[in-house]
Design an enzyme around this catalytic site. Structure first.
Site, PDB file in Angstrom:
ATOM      1  N   ASP A  81       0.839  -1.198   0.000  1.00 29.03           N
ATOM      2  CA  ASP A  81       0.000   0.000   0.000  1.00 29.03           C
ATOM      3  C   ASP A  81       0.882   1.260   0.000  1.00 29.03           C
ATOM      4  O   ASP A  81       1.762   1.398   0.856  1.00 29.03           O
ATOM      5  CB  ASP A  81      -0.871  -0.046   1.262  1.00 29.03           C
ATOM      6  CG  ASP A  81      -1.923   1.048   1.305  1.00 29.03           C
ATOM      7  OD1 ASP A  81      -2.390   1.469   0.231  1.00 29.03           O
ATOM      8  OD2 ASP A  81      -2.289   1.456   2.430  1.00 29.03           O
ATOM      9  N   ALA A 223     -11.953   4.599   2.764  1.00 27.54           N
ATOM     10  CA  ALA A 223     -13.391   4.288   2.816  1.00 27.54           C
ATOM     11  C   ALA A 223     -13.895   4.154   4.236  1.00 27.54           C
ATOM     12  O   ALA A 223     -15.084   4.358   4.500  1.00 27.54           O
ATOM     13  CB  ALA A 223     -13.680   3.005   2.056  1.00 27.54           C
TER      14      ALA A 223
HETATM   15 ZN   LIG Z   1      -4.552   5.059   0.600  1.00 31.29          ZN
END
Ligand SMILES: [Zn+2]
Length: 295
Positions: A81, A223
């Site tokens: 990530d 999110a």
């Molecule tokens: Zn991110």
């Protein structure tokens, strides 16, 4: 079963559901997230963020993530990530990650294209899928910042966030020129804990999905903290990979605090850890099922 991103995301994009991508900075979280996916019998993405490397290096957590993924009864993608420096990408490749995000979003458009394109060429030869980012994802605090984002660009309010939204025409060009497999876009979310309720530009997601090369998956970051009904609108509009973490971590801290109070501090640490694992598994199951969007 260990897979790369494409092996599971293409089906999600076709059927209009999203696969959560959840940070797993320790073994309990790895077990909880994969366990949740196994109980539901669906694929999952677990990831190690470059910003978590000071917490646990990729050489230590990576092999654990890969081992659990290989032994899982469902397809599990192990992903990097927000890799923002090249040396770090090389470390992820050496550890054996089948999927990598190369985040050059803080750089000018042409430089972002050039770097991602060069990396995609190498990665695809190795069977590794690549996610990139276009637009700038805001962060609530310096610790949440991914990549080398200028402090001035750490937007906090919805009005600030709007300045860094992804342009759909640029996104289409970016996907064509770089050949990336997934593209993180900005349309109202941010990393970390929200200071006000996010306002998502769902219409922008629809335009992005229509304009960007169809085999390039559209990704939503930040999110957690977005109401589930808003997430569903983003999924319907075309997001097939959704990064989710901060609020799961926050909820787990709350759970652990309650557990300590409830047992008047007499609970043994290993029991607390196991209880936290069960809690996270339940939490992850809820996120995964919601993002399946009834599919
Ligand atoms: Zn991110």
């Amino acid at each position: 079963m260990l897979v790369n991103m494409k092996e599971i995301l293409d089906d999600a994009a076709k059927k209009k559901y999203a696969i959560p991508c959840i940070n797993t900075p320790n073994e309990e979280t790895v077990r909880a997230v994969i366990g949740a996916a196994e109980e539901l019998g669906v694929p999952i993405i677990i990831d190690h963020a470059q910003v978590h490397d000071s917490l646990i290096p990729i050489e230590r957590i990576g092999p654990i993530m890969l081992k659990y993924a290989r032994e899982a009864k469902v397809p599990v993608c192990v992903h990097l990530d927000h890799g923002s420096d090249y040396t770090f990408l090389m470390r992820a490749i050496r550890v054996g990650f089948p999927s990598i995000m190369y985040d050059c979003s803080a750089l000018p458009f042409e430089e972002n294209v050039r770097r991602v394109k060069d990396f995609v060429e190498i990665a695809h030869k190795l069977g590794i899928t690549v996610e990139a980012e276009l637009g700038i994802m805001a962060s609530a605090s310096p610790e949440d910042t991914h990549g080398d984002v200028d402090p001035e660009k750490r937007a906090l309010t919805n009005a600030d966030i709007r300045k860094f939204f992804t342009d759909p025409d640029e996104a289409a060009r970016f996907a064509d020129e770089t050949g990336c497999d997934a593209l993180a876009v900005c349309f109202g979310t941010m990393h970390g804990i929200y200071l006000e309720e996010p306002e998502l530009d769902i219409e922008r997601v629809k335009v992005l999905r229509a304009k960007v090369r169809q085999d390039c998956n559209i990704v939503m970051h930040g999110a957690s903290g977005v109401p589930f009904d808003q997430d569903i609108l983003a999924i319907d509009a075309g997001c097939s990979k959704i990064n989710y973490y901060s609020y799961m971590a926050k909820a787990t801290t709350g759970f652990v605090g309650d557990k300590i109070k409830e047992t008047e501090g007499k609970i043994a640490y290993h029991e607390l850890q196991e209880a936290a694992y069960e809690f996270m598994k339940g939490y992850a199951k809820n996120v995964i099922s919601t993002f399946r969007n009834g599919k």
